[in-house]
Scaffold this motif. Sequence first.
Motif, PDB file in Angstrom:
ATOM      1  N   SER A   1       0.832  -1.198   0.000  1.00 60.85           N
ATOM      2  CA  SER A   1       0.000   0.000   0.000  1.00 60.85           C
ATOM      3  C   SER A   1       0.862   1.242   0.000  1.00 60.85           C
ATOM      4  O   SER A   1       1.993   1.236   0.464  1.00 60.85           O
TER       5      SER A   1
ATOM      6  N   LYS B   1      -8.911  -4.617  -3.484  1.00 63.13           N
ATOM      7  CA  LYS B   1      -9.585  -4.557  -2.175  1.00 63.13           C
ATOM      8  C   LYS B   1     -11.028  -5.012  -2.351  1.00 63.13           C
ATOM      9  O   LYS B   1     -11.628  -4.827  -3.398  1.00 63.13           O
ATOM     10  N   GLN B   2     -11.572  -5.594  -1.307  1.00 66.95           N
ATOM     11  CA  GLN B   2     -12.965  -6.011  -1.320  1.00 66.95           C
ATOM     12  C   GLN B   2     -13.598  -5.584  -0.009  1.00 66.95           C
ATOM     13  O   GLN B   2     -13.064  -5.862   1.068  1.00 66.95           O
TER      14      GLN B   2
ATOM     15  N   GLN C   1      -8.242   0.796   9.195  1.00 64.13           N
ATOM     16  CA  GLN C   1      -8.572  -0.371   8.372  1.00 64.13           C
ATOM     17  C   GLN C   1      -7.335  -0.865   7.621  1.00 64.13           C
ATOM     18  O   GLN C   1      -7.117  -2.067   7.484  1.00 64.13           O
ATOM     19  N   THR C   2      -6.517   0.059   7.168  1.00 61.21           N
ATOM     20  CA  THR C   2      -5.268  -0.312   6.497  1.00 61.21           C
ATOM     21  C   THR C   2      -4.343  -1.038   7.459  1.00 61.21           C
ATOM     22  O   THR C   2      -3.708  -2.027   7.100  1.00 61.21           O
ATOM     23  N   ARG C   3      -4.281  -0.570   8.700  1.00 59.46           N
ATOM     24  CA  ARG C   3      -3.433  -1.233   9.699  1.00 59.46           C
ATOM     25  C   ARG C   3      -3.945  -2.640  10.006  1.00 59.46           C
ATOM     26  O   ARG C   3      -3.152  -3.572  10.158  1.00 59.46           O
ATOM     27  N   ILE C   4      -5.242  -2.792  10.099  1.00 60.42           N
ATOM     28  CA  ILE C   4      -5.809  -4.131  10.324  1.00 60.42           C
ATOM     29  C   ILE C   4      -5.448  -5.029   9.146  1.00 60.42           C
ATOM     30  O   ILE C   4      -5.031  -6.174   9.322  1.00 60.42           O
ATOM     31  N   ASN C   5      -5.578  -4.501   7.926  1.00 63.25           N
ATOM     32  CA  ASN C   5      -5.255  -5.284   6.730  1.00 63.25           C
ATOM     33  C   ASN C   5      -3.774  -5.680   6.728  1.00 63.25           C
ATOM     34  O   ASN C   5      -3.427  -6.822   6.411  1.00 63.25           O
ATOM     35  N   LYS C   6      -2.884  -4.751   7.094  1.00 63.65           N
ATOM     36  CA  LYS C   6      -1.446  -5.058   7.126  1.00 63.65           C
ATOM     37  C   LYS C   6      -1.146  -6.149   8.145  1.00 63.65           C
ATOM     38  O   LYS C   6      -0.324  -7.039   7.899  1.00 63.65           O
TER      39      LYS C   6
ATOM     40  N   LEU D   1      -3.235  -8.501   9.196  1.00 67.06           N
ATOM     41  CA  LEU D   1      -3.748  -9.757   8.660  1.00 67.06           C
ATOM     42  C   LEU D   1      -2.847 -10.289   7.540  1.00 67.06           C
ATOM     43  O   LEU D   1      -2.607 -11.493   7.441  1.00 67.06           O
ATOM     44  N   ARG D   2      -2.325  -9.396   6.706  1.00 62.85           N
ATOM     45  CA  ARG D   2      -1.422  -9.818   5.631  1.00 62.85           C
ATOM     46  C   ARG D   2      -0.139 -10.407   6.208  1.00 62.85           C
ATOM     47  O   ARG D   2       0.346 -11.447   5.753  1.00 62.85           O
TER      48      ARG D   2
END
Length: 118
Positions: free
Chosen positions: A22, A76-77, A99-104, A106-107
């Motif tokens: 990102s 993104k979905q 939300q980006t931090r949560i996604n990072k 999880l990734r």
Amino acid sequence: MKATLAVVVYVECCGPVVRIISARKATKHEANDMSKVSKTDWKRLEKLKDEQIDTSDIPELGDDFFARAELHVPPKQAVTMRLDVDVLNWFKAQGQGYQTRINKLLRAYMLEHQRRHA
């Protein structure tokens, strides 16, 4: 001239491929951190020749690096997800981009599991 501060998050994985996860505009907090007065002697540094700068701990990225680099932006979905209230509140308290931090996070978890089970 107005400059825009960008934050780029990347992970180098899968051999020589660099995968950008990102990139985003810096938050106001991040931009404010960058506007603080620097204690660096910029005038002295400006006078240095390239050969006088010790870059041994940060080797240059050569043409071969950029020839192999690929930009992959995962699609993104939008999802509906149930999170514990305290977990969501903690992420939201970190400010914009939660939300980006949560996604990072999880990734990173996903990549680690893929690495362990490969």
